[in-house]
Design an enzyme around this catalytic site. Structure first.
Site, PDB file in Angstrom:
ATOM      1  N   LYS A  48       0.916  -1.232   0.189  1.00 13.99           N
ATOM      2  CA  LYS A  48       0.075   0.074  -0.197  1.00 13.99           C
ATOM      3  C   LYS A  48       0.961   1.290   0.043  1.00 13.99           C
ATOM      4  O   LYS A  48       0.366   2.264  -0.453  1.00 13.99           O
ATOM      5  CB  LYS A  48      -0.860   0.028   1.045  1.00 13.99           C
ATOM      6  CG  LYS A  48      -2.219  -1.073   0.907  1.00 13.99           C
ATOM      7  CD  LYS A  48      -3.296  -0.887   1.859  1.00 13.99           C
ATOM      8  CE  LYS A  48      -4.330  -1.464   1.409  1.00 13.99           C
ATOM      9  NZ  LYS A  48      -5.555  -1.496   2.020  1.00 13.99           N
ATOM     10  N   LYS A  51      -5.192  -8.141  -6.702  1.00 16.21           N
ATOM     11  CA  LYS A  51      -6.394  -8.442  -5.887  1.00 16.21           C
ATOM     12  C   LYS A  51      -7.341  -7.277  -6.309  1.00 16.21           C
ATOM     13  O   LYS A  51      -7.230  -6.273  -6.640  1.00 16.21           O
ATOM     14  CB  LYS A  51      -5.929  -7.941  -4.447  1.00 16.21           C
ATOM     15  CG  LYS A  51      -6.948  -8.400  -3.481  1.00 16.21           C
ATOM     16  CD  LYS A  51      -6.532  -8.155  -1.985  1.00 16.21           C
ATOM     17  CE  LYS A  51      -6.753  -6.808  -1.707  1.00 16.21           C
ATOM     18  NZ  LYS A  51      -7.220  -6.330  -0.281  1.00 16.21           N
ATOM     19  N   LYS A  65     -10.995  -1.759  -3.670  1.00 17.49           N
ATOM     20  CA  LYS A  65     -11.807  -0.560  -3.741  1.00 17.49           C
ATOM     21  C   LYS A  65     -11.109   0.480  -4.450  1.00 17.49           C
ATOM     22  O   LYS A  65     -11.518   1.515  -5.223  1.00 17.49           O
ATOM     23  CB  LYS A  65     -12.244  -0.060  -2.466  1.00 17.49           C
ATOM     24  CG  LYS A  65     -13.237  -1.046  -1.886  1.00 17.49           C
ATOM     25  CD  LYS A  65     -13.498  -0.452  -0.228  1.00 17.49           C
ATOM     26  CE  LYS A  65     -13.839  -1.631   0.677  1.00 17.49           C
ATOM     27  NZ  LYS A  65     -13.018  -1.494   1.792  1.00 17.49           N
TER      28      LYS A  65
END
Ligand code: AQP
Length: 333
Positions: A114, A198, A201
């Site tokens: 991230k 993956k 969102k």
């Protein structure tokens, strides 16, 4: 023996098919087992580890709660609440951050993914996120935590923190090391545009995911445009791992139709992708459209959602406040 289940979902935007198959579908099954006591949390503190627009955040908290309820979570059977309304989570997180070790956090792969290349600019919150997650779980003496495969490492960290706290403060079994509940099959749903990534969102491409509040047309369109390869559909599982997009779509079909991957392969072997995609789109619409309609219905009544969250928070506060009181006593406060 009663299992105490805790899990959370971040209100960071529309929930998607990955959240549904990897987490929420499982939350509902666990709730419907009378041997389980379930607590499901909209983890809004976690959401702020990356920048949020305050108005959007408020909207997303309600939307996530609405998605929980529309998917079958029942606020009369389970505790449904949002994390920031229970102060013990933040307080517990501080105490546990003094127990966790830097070396442990440095190994967390989700932070690396991230934060990307520019780690220096990531928030400190993003780095210590797994400690807050440990506090979430340990405050409720949760014995089992249903998560997608991507959260397994964080769960292991929660166990390490619980064990170290008990040892450091000579408080055997005070914090319960939780067990992860990870589905054996279809635990990680991948992007519709890239079978190696993956479904998420925060993916900038809307075509990468099916949102739980997508209309039937949007779902058809996204499945139709999903990436595939040039081979025909396989007749066995052998080479599927080298065909991530085909594996992902067949996995989604299997999960939503509650059948094994091999049954799905047998159903479609020799057929072309366009025929399979038609069937898959119909199935996704069948399963997701009722949830989508229900989300939109629930969202029209904000007071109803707020009431559920307030009632849930009151119940959660009762449990967490008692635990944090004892935690502080053990630490010497
Ligand atoms: N693609 C996925 N496949 C299976 N399970 C998934 N989960 C998330 N994505 C997939 C599971 O859903 C639960 C809630 O996840 P979350 O929203 O709290 O956080 P996340 O894992 O960071 O989800 P996203 O979509 O990737 O959000 P962003 O983009 O905001 O970071 C968890 O149990 C998770 O395992």
């Amino acid at each position: 023996m009663t299992k105490k289940i805790f899990s959370g979902v971040q209100p960071t935007g529309n929930l998607h098919l990955g959240n549904y198959i990897g987490a929420i579908k499982n939350f509902v099954n666990l709730q419907n087992d009378p041997n389980n006591f379930c607590i499901y949390c909209v983890v809004d503190l976690h959401a702020t580890t990356v920048k949020q627009d305050p108005k959007e955040l408020k909207k997303n908290i309600r939307e996530t709660a609405a998605a929980f309820i529309a998917s079958g979570l029942d606020y009369k059977k389970s505790i449904i609440f949002n994390q920031s309304s229970v102060p013990a989570h933040a307080e517990g997180s501080w105490i546990l951050s003094c127990v966790a070790r830097m070396g442990w956090l440095n190994r967390m792969t989700q932070f690396k993914e991230k934060a990307g290349k520019d780690k220096e600019k990531a928030s400190v919150g993003l780095y210590i996120y797994p400690i807050l997650m440990a506090a979430d779980i340990l405050l409720y003496d949760a014995t089992h935590v249903p998560v997608g495969e991507d959260q397994k490492q964080h769960l292991e960290l929660s166990r390490d923190i619980a064990n170290k706290f008990n040892l450091d403060f000579n408080a055997p079994n005070f914090l319960i090391a939780p067990e992860p509940l990870i589905q054996k099959k279809f635990a990680r749903i991948m992007s519709l545009k890239d079978g190696n990534k993956k479904m998420s969102k925060s993916d900038p491409s809307e075509l990468s995911r099916v949102n739980l509040n997508d209309s039937s047309d949007e779902i058809y369109n996204k499945i139709k445009k999903a990436k595939t390869d040039s081979e025909p559909l396989p007749d066995n599982e052998k080479n599927l791992s080298s065909r991530p997009e085909a594996e992902n779509l067949l996995g989604i079909y299997s999960s939503l139709s509650d059948q094994s991957l091999i049954d799905t392969i047998n159903e479609f072997s020799g057929k072309n992708f366009s025929e399979f995609k038609d069937k898959l789109a119909n199935l996704v619409v069948d399963k997701i459209s009722p949830i989508s309609l229900e989300i939109n219905k629930i969202l029209k009544d904000e007071n109803f959602i707020d009431k559920i969250l307030i009632e849930g928070s009151q119940k959660a506060n009762k449990i967490a406040t008692e635990k944090i009181k004892n935690l502080k006593k053990i630490v010497g406060f």
